[in-house]
Write a protein that holds these residues in place. Structure first.
Motif, mmCIF file in Angstrom:
data_model
loop_
_atom_site.group_PDB
_atom_site.id
_atom_site.type_symbol
_atom_site.label_atom_id
_atom_site.label_comp_id
_atom_site.label_asym_id
_atom_site.label_seq_id
_atom_site.Cartn_x
_atom_site.Cartn_y
_atom_site.Cartn_z
ATOM 1 N N ILE A 1 0.827 -1.207 0.000
ATOM 2 C CA ILE A 1 0.000 0.000 0.000
ATOM 3 C C ILE A 1 0.858 1.252 0.000
ATOM 4 C CG2 ILE A 1 -1.675 1.318 1.384
ATOM 5 C CD1 ILE A 1 -2.831 -1.370 2.284
ATOM 6 N N SER A 2 1.975 1.202 0.713
ATOM 7 C CA SER A 2 2.828 2.390 0.776
ATOM 8 C C SER A 2 4.290 1.972 0.883
ATOM 9 C CB SER A 2 2.458 3.274 1.969
ATOM 10 O OG SER A 2 2.663 2.579 3.191
ATOM 11 N N GLN A 3 5.156 2.900 0.510
ATOM 12 C CA GLN A 3 6.593 2.672 0.562
ATOM 13 C C GLN A 3 7.277 3.862 1.221
ATOM 14 O OE1 GLN A 3 7.220 1.889 -3.697
ATOM 15 N NE2 GLN A 3 7.758 -0.225 -3.173
ATOM 16 N N GLY A 4 8.378 3.570 1.866
ATOM 17 C CA GLY A 4 9.202 4.623 2.456
ATOM 18 C C GLY A 4 10.640 4.452 1.997
ATOM 19 N N THR A 5 11.254 5.537 1.569
ATOM 20 C CA THR A 5 12.611 5.486 1.034
ATOM 21 C C THR A 5 13.477 6.492 1.769
ATOM 22 O OG1 THR A 5 11.739 4.908 -1.156
ATOM 23 C CG2 THR A 5 14.023 5.687 -1.048
ATOM 24 N N ALA A 6 14.667 6.072 2.158
ATOM 25 C CA ALA A 6 15.602 6.971 2.835
ATOM 26 C C ALA A 6 17.000 6.784 2.262
ATOM 27 C CB ALA A 6 15.620 6.709 4.336
ATOM 28 N N GLN B 1 21.701 15.563 -14.045
ATOM 29 C CA GLN B 1 20.262 15.823 -13.953
ATOM 30 C C GLN B 1 19.651 15.259 -12.679
ATOM 31 O OE1 GLN B 1 21.780 13.757 -16.102
ATOM 32 N NE2 GLN B 1 20.449 12.086 -16.790
ATOM 33 N N TYR B 2 20.344 14.328 -12.029
ATOM 34 C CA TYR B 2 19.818 13.767 -10.789
ATOM 35 C C TYR B 2 20.229 14.642 -9.608
ATOM 36 C CZ TYR B 2 18.989 9.647 -13.670
ATOM 37 O OH TYR B 2 18.556 8.805 -14.656
ATOM 38 N N GLN B 3 19.274 14.924 -8.762
ATOM 39 C CA GLN B 3 19.479 15.852 -7.654
ATOM 40 C C GLN B 3 20.403 15.252 -6.592
ATOM 41 O OE1 GLN B 3 15.817 17.018 -5.824
ATOM 42 N NE2 GLN B 3 16.783 18.260 -4.245
ATOM 43 N N ARG B 4 21.318 16.079 -6.098
ATOM 44 C CA ARG B 4 22.174 15.648 -4.991
ATOM 45 C C ARG B 4 21.340 15.513 -3.716
ATOM 46 N NH1 ARG B 4 27.748 15.835 -5.075
ATOM 47 N NH2 ARG B 4 28.669 16.486 -7.064
ATOM 48 N N ALA C 1 20.691 11.802 7.193
ATOM 49 C CA ALA C 1 19.674 11.013 6.504
ATOM 50 C C ALA C 1 18.628 11.929 5.893
ATOM 51 C CB ALA C 1 19.016 10.021 7.458
ATOM 52 N N VAL C 2 18.123 11.506 4.747
ATOM 53 C CA VAL C 2 17.040 12.222 4.076
ATOM 54 C C VAL C 2 15.949 11.208 3.748
ATOM 55 C CG1 VAL C 2 16.340 13.478 2.017
ATOM 56 C CG2 VAL C 2 18.514 14.021 3.125
ATOM 57 N N VAL C 3 14.733 11.480 4.187
ATOM 58 C CA VAL C 3 13.588 10.636 3.872
ATOM 59 C C VAL C 3 12.851 11.250 2.692
ATOM 60 C CG1 VAL C 3 11.377 9.730 4.708
ATOM 61 C CG2 VAL C 3 13.365 9.828 6.241
ATOM 62 N N ALA C 4 12.592 10.436 1.671
ATOM 63 C CA ALA C 4 11.868 10.929 0.493
ATOM 64 C C ALA C 4 10.438 11.279 0.879
ATOM 65 C CB ALA C 4 11.875 9.871 -0.596
ATOM 66 N N ALA D 1 8.508 11.377 -6.534
ATOM 67 C CA ALA D 1 9.596 11.911 -7.354
ATOM 68 C C ALA D 1 10.931 11.848 -6.598
ATOM 69 C CB ALA D 1 9.294 13.351 -7.759
ATOM 70 N N GLN D 2 10.913 12.172 -5.326
ATOM 71 C CA GLN D 2 12.148 12.109 -4.541
ATOM 72 C C GLN D 2 12.623 10.674 -4.384
ATOM 73 O OE1 GLN D 2 11.358 14.159 -0.843
ATOM 74 N NE2 GLN D 2 11.572 16.187 -1.760
ATOM 75 N N ALA D 3 11.699 9.747 -4.185
ATOM 76 C CA ALA D 3 12.074 8.330 -4.076
ATOM 77 C C ALA D 3 12.668 7.828 -5.384
ATOM 78 C CB ALA D 3 10.853 7.501 -3.687
ATOM 79 N N LYS D 4 12.072 8.234 -6.502
ATOM 80 C CA LYS D 4 12.605 7.828 -7.800
ATOM 81 C C LYS D 4 13.996 8.398 -8.027
ATOM 82 C CE LYS D 4 8.308 7.009 -10.346
ATOM 83 N NZ LYS D 4 7.428 7.450 -11.471
ATOM 84 N N ASN D 5 14.227 9.620 -7.556
ATOM 85 C CA ASN D 5 15.553 10.222 -7.686
ATOM 86 C C ASN D 5 16.587 9.419 -6.890
ATOM 87 O OD1 ASN D 5 17.303 12.694 -8.445
ATOM 88 N ND2 ASN D 5 17.574 12.559 -6.232
ATOM 89 N N CYS D 6 16.205 8.982 -5.701
ATOM 90 C CA CYS D 6 17.113 8.169 -4.881
ATOM 91 C C CYS D 6 17.492 6.886 -5.611
ATOM 92 C CB CYS D 6 16.453 7.822 -3.549
ATOM 93 S SG CYS D 6 16.258 9.220 -2.413
#
Length: 468
Positions: free
Chosen positions: A218-223, A268-271, A314-317, A321-326
């Motif tokens: 149902i949901s995902q978390g990316t860090a 093009q990918y965000q730091r 640490a950075v949590v998406a 879009a932020q998760a895809k960038n990670c």
């Protein structure tokens, strides 16, 4: 051989028996463009029955067969040698989704289906097929099965072998084994399925498979997490398993150079971080709770890890879009290293507890033998699989450095063996590592493998020269 080729024409049609060099070319060069083989013809059957008829002809005329899916392999296992005596058996036309059994949570597919196409078909049926690779838009499930591919979700779902319930296979005699059984329990004799998965086409040609499907999370978390050592990474993995249990889907290790190469060649990918760290962890949770619960679980893990001194930053998406960038940063490492230049790759597995010692000892040994060589170390730490790649020092002639590949392989593989690991985690053996296999496998293992090969392919026509 003209009579043989005429008979192949009769089975699949002249348009699908490729003779012209320009048409053969995509099937003869490996993915990394290091080697090019020669072949008698490229055969492109449309179904399992045609594959079986072609194999019978090859057995009769003693023509070697190189089975091929998407040709995305990394160990020269899917291209022929230079003799020009073999045929390439491309399964790309076997690309049908045969059935989705929602009650049994399975999908039955042709071996030539692209991995991405299976993922999409599963999603449209409100399921998940969890095998995920950077090459998923190009690789086929037959190739994934033949190398027992891993990917980024092995930690939770297992390798391709764990995702497969049944196979359809054409044997070296041209017989068809109808093993497409969607059973989770079947203890009725030797497990031929597990024997053929990972065999790299040396025992038979996989033409179809029954694969497991899972409920969609149902949901995902990316860090994206910055750390200072692999010791911290291993401790963080242990903590994540304790706190998140089966919700922990991915746990990727990335060293500093790996990430810097991505930023250099793919700006093009965000730091994620402005300050570089020695290592990073890309962590993903997949849950059947709502996003808020998943985010709280992830944040609690990171807070606990900081309290234990395991995390520097640490950075949590906060968005898809932020998760895809990670994940784009992680999945672009190999492409970035290719843009940087030639390198010497290693696909190894080590017991997770020994990975810090392995990296420390092997880095030191390589720096002693080849000063200023650059380590591009990344991979699936959650299941002990490292892609431990060695790039030449800045300013060094790359071809000259690659002349030392045997010495570098010996250092890396000897250390791998010393720490109880394997020289191939998920890429296979092919021709690239078959001499290494003889060095690190015991005589008993090699004897048993040769006996199996002899029993199932007595005339050695199935992908000869690969593995053994």
């Amino acid at each position: 051989m003209q009579n043989f080729l005429n008979l192949c024409n009769a089975v699949i049609g002249e348009d699908y028996v490729l003779h012209e060099p320009a048409k053969q070319a995509p099937y003869l060069q490996d993915w990394r463009q290091r080697a090019t083989g020669q072949c008698l013809a490229v055969l492109r059957p449309a179904n399992t029955e045609q594959v079986a008829q072609l194999v019978k002809l090859c057995a009769e005329y003693q023509v070697p067969i190189v089975p091929q899916g998407g040709n995305t392999g990394l160990v020269l296992g899917s291209i022929p040698d230079q003799s020009g005596t073999a045929v390439v058996m491309s399964l790309q036309r076997l690309n049908k989704i045969r059935e989705i059994d929602t009650a049994n949570s399975t999908i039955t597919v042709d071996a030539g289906c692209l991995l991405e196409a299976i993922q999409i078909a599963a999603e449209q049926a409100d399921f998940l097929f969890p095998l995920s690779l950077a090459s998923e838009g190009s690789c086929t499930i037959g190739g994934n099965l033949s190398t027992n591919a891993g990917g980024t979700a092995v930690l939770r779902y297992g390798n391709t072998r764990e995702l497969c319930l049944g196979l359809e296979v054409v044997t070296a005699d041209g017989d068809i084994w109808h093993g497409l059984r969607g059973l989770r329990k079947d203890n009725s004799g030797y497990d031929l399925r597990d024997l053929l998965i990972g065999a790299e086409g040396t025992l038979g040609i996989i033409t179809g498979a029954v694969l497991k499907l899972y409920p969609k999370p149902i949901s995902q978390g990316t860090a994206f997490i910055a750390i200072n050592s692999i010791v911290q990474a291993v401790a963080l993995l242990h903590l994540a398993k304790q706190q998140c249990h089966a919700n922990l889907t991915g746990f990727e290790l990335i060293n500093q150079l790996s990430l810097e190469l991505v930023h250099q060649h793919f700006p093009q990918y965000q730091r994620i971080f402005q300050q570089a760290r020695r290592f990073y962890v890309l962590l993903e949770l997949s849950t059947y709770d709502n996003e808020q619960v998943t985010k709280q679980l992830l944040e609690h893990l990171i807070t606990t890890a900081i309290e234990h001194g395991l995390v520097e930053d640490a950075v949590v998406a906060n968005s898809i879009a932020q998760a895809k960038n990670c994940w784009a940063l992680r999945e672009s490492i190999s492409a970035a290293q290719a843009k940087e230049g030639k390198n010497i790759k290693h696909d190894i597995s080590i017991p997770i507890s020994q990975i810090p010692n392995f990296v420390q000892d092997t880095d030191a040994a390589l720096q002693l033998a080849f000063p200023a060589s650059r380590m591009v170390t990344f991979g699936h730490l959650g299941d002990g699989n490292l892609h431990y790649n060695v790039s030449p020092p800045c300013g060094t002639d790359q071809d000259s450095f690659l002349e030392h590949h045997a010495e570098i392989n010996r250092i890396v593989h000897d250390k791998t063996d010393q720490f109880g690991g394997s020289i191939s985690a998920e890429h296979g053996i092919g021709t690239l590592k078959k001499q290494e296999l003889l060095r690190y496998k015991s005589p008993v293992e090699i004897k048993l493998m040769r006996a199996i090969k002899q029993a199932l392919d007595p005339h050695n026509i199935m992908n000869p020269g690969k593995i053994l």
